[in-house]
Design a protein around this motif. Structure first.
Motif, PDB file in Angstrom:
ATOM      1  N   ILE A  59       0.862  -1.179   0.000  1.00 18.67           N
ATOM      2  CA  ILE A  59       0.000   0.000   0.000  1.00 18.67           C
ATOM      3  C   ILE A  59       0.900   1.230   0.000  1.00 18.67           C
ATOM      4  CG2 ILE A  59      -1.794   1.249   1.252  1.00 18.67           C
ATOM      5  CD1 ILE A  59      -2.624  -1.412   2.513  1.00 18.67           C
ATOM      6  N   ASN A  60       0.541   2.199  -0.842  1.00 21.95           N
ATOM      7  CA  ASN A  60       1.317   3.432  -0.927  1.00 21.95           C
ATOM      8  C   ASN A  60       0.368   4.620  -1.103  1.00 21.95           C
ATOM      9  OD1 ASN A  60       0.648   3.561  -3.714  1.00 21.95           O
ATOM     10  ND2 ASN A  60       2.307   2.122  -4.136  1.00 21.95           N
TER      11      ASN A  60
ATOM     12  N   ASP B 279      -0.183  -2.879   8.121  1.00 24.78           N
ATOM     13  CA  ASP B 279       1.058  -2.940   8.888  1.00 24.78           C
ATOM     14  C   ASP B 279       1.961  -1.802   8.435  1.00 24.78           C
ATOM     15  OD1 ASP B 279       3.414  -3.702  10.216  1.00 24.78           O
ATOM     16  OD2 ASP B 279       3.897  -5.268   8.750  1.00 24.78           O
ATOM     17  N   PHE B 280       2.256  -0.859   9.338  1.00 21.32           N
ATOM     18  CA  PHE B 280       3.203   0.223   9.064  1.00 21.32           C
ATOM     19  C   PHE B 280       4.584  -0.266   9.524  1.00 21.32           C
ATOM     20  CE2 PHE B 280      -0.819   2.324   9.061  1.00 21.32           C
ATOM     21  CZ  PHE B 280      -0.680   3.396   8.199  1.00 21.32           C
TER      22      PHE B 280
ATOM     23  N   GLY C  60      -2.490  -5.437   4.242  1.00 21.94           N
ATOM     24  CA  GLY C  60      -1.483  -4.729   3.466  1.00 21.94           C
ATOM     25  C   GLY C  60      -0.394  -4.152   4.343  1.00 21.94           C
ATOM     26  N   LYS C  61       0.641  -3.649   3.673  1.00 18.01           N
ATOM     27  CA  LYS C  61       1.797  -3.094   4.354  1.00 18.01           C
ATOM     28  C   LYS C  61       2.127  -1.725   3.775  1.00 18.01           C
ATOM     29  CE  LYS C  61       5.176  -6.109   5.058  1.00 18.01           C
ATOM     30  NZ  LYS C  61       5.242  -6.392   6.477  1.00 18.01           N
ATOM     31  N   VAL C  62       2.452  -0.781   4.667  1.00 14.68           N
ATOM     32  CA  VAL C  62       2.880   0.557   4.272  1.00 14.68           C
ATOM     33  C   VAL C  62       4.303   0.768   4.779  1.00 14.68           C
ATOM     34  CG1 VAL C  62       2.535   3.041   4.611  1.00 14.68           C
ATOM     35  CG2 VAL C  62       0.560   1.544   4.315  1.00 14.68           C
TER      36      VAL C  62
ATOM     37  N   SER D 202       5.661   5.022  16.278  1.00 14.40           N
ATOM     38  CA  SER D 202       6.459   3.835  16.580  1.00 14.40           C
ATOM     39  C   SER D 202       6.072   2.757  15.585  1.00 14.40           C
ATOM     40  CB  SER D 202       6.174   3.334  18.001  1.00 14.40           C
ATOM     41  OG  SER D 202       6.539   4.303  18.944  1.00 14.40           O
ATOM     42  N   ILE D 203       7.069   1.959  15.206  1.00 14.42           N
ATOM     43  CA  ILE D 203       6.776   0.856  14.295  1.00 14.42           C
ATOM     44  C   ILE D 203       7.333  -0.429  14.878  1.00 14.42           C
ATOM     45  CG2 ILE D 203       6.518   2.178  12.179  1.00 14.42           C
ATOM     46  CD1 ILE D 203       9.427   1.580  11.536  1.00 14.42           C
ATOM     47  N   PRO D 204       6.734  -1.548  14.572  1.00 15.70           N
ATOM     48  CA  PRO D 204       5.557  -1.683  13.730  1.00 15.70           C
ATOM     49  C   PRO D 204       4.281  -1.206  14.441  1.00 15.70           C
ATOM     50  CG  PRO D 204       6.121  -3.828  14.641  1.00 15.70           C
ATOM     51  CD  PRO D 204       7.195  -2.868  15.070  1.00 15.70           C
ATOM     52  N   THR D 205       3.425  -0.582  13.673  1.00 14.53           N
ATOM     53  CA  THR D 205       2.080  -0.238  14.116  1.00 14.53           C
ATOM     54  C   THR D 205       1.110  -0.873  13.135  1.00 14.53           C
ATOM     55  OG1 THR D 205       2.652   1.859  15.186  1.00 14.53           O
ATOM     56  CG2 THR D 205       0.399   1.646  14.377  1.00 14.53           C
TER      57      THR D 205
END
Length: 104
Positions: free
Chosen positions: A5-6, A23-24, A53-55, A71-74
């Motif tokens: 995802i973008n 998932d960030f 999805g993942k960002v 903070s990541i992962p979020t």
């Protein structure tokens, strides 16, 4: 498989009428590397029931800032464009699935 995802597809993805799990993450983040395979397994298990999805926060800083991802992962859970749940940091798959069950 979790979708990438973008900025160009974010709004289209989160505005679905089924839960969207995002998932960030970043490539340099140790806990993100641990969570990555878990997110992929969840994506396979929830296919048809939720979008997963993942960002990448380094490549999509505007999205991360908009949702106050400090903070990541979020992981944020969306439904019809609204955040309905979130968690920060690594969690085992069973704990994540427990959190997601109430939304699916």
């Amino acid at each position: 498989m979790a979708m990438s995802i973008n900025q160009s597809n974010f709004n289209e993805v989160i505005n679905r009428d089924i839960p969207v799990v995002v998932d960030f993450w970043a490539a340099w983040c140790g806990p993100c590397k641990m969570l990555g395979p878990v997110i992929e397994e969840i994506a396979d298990e929830l296919e048809g029931k939720a979008v997963v999805g993942k960002v990448n926060v380094d490549e999509n800083q505007d999205i991360a800032m908009k949702y106050k991802v400090f903070s990541i992962p979020t992981v944020l859970v969306f439904n019809n464009g609204q955040v309905i749940d979130q968690f920060v940091g690594f969690m085992p798959k069973a704990a994540i699935m427990d959190k997601l069950e109430k939304h699916i």
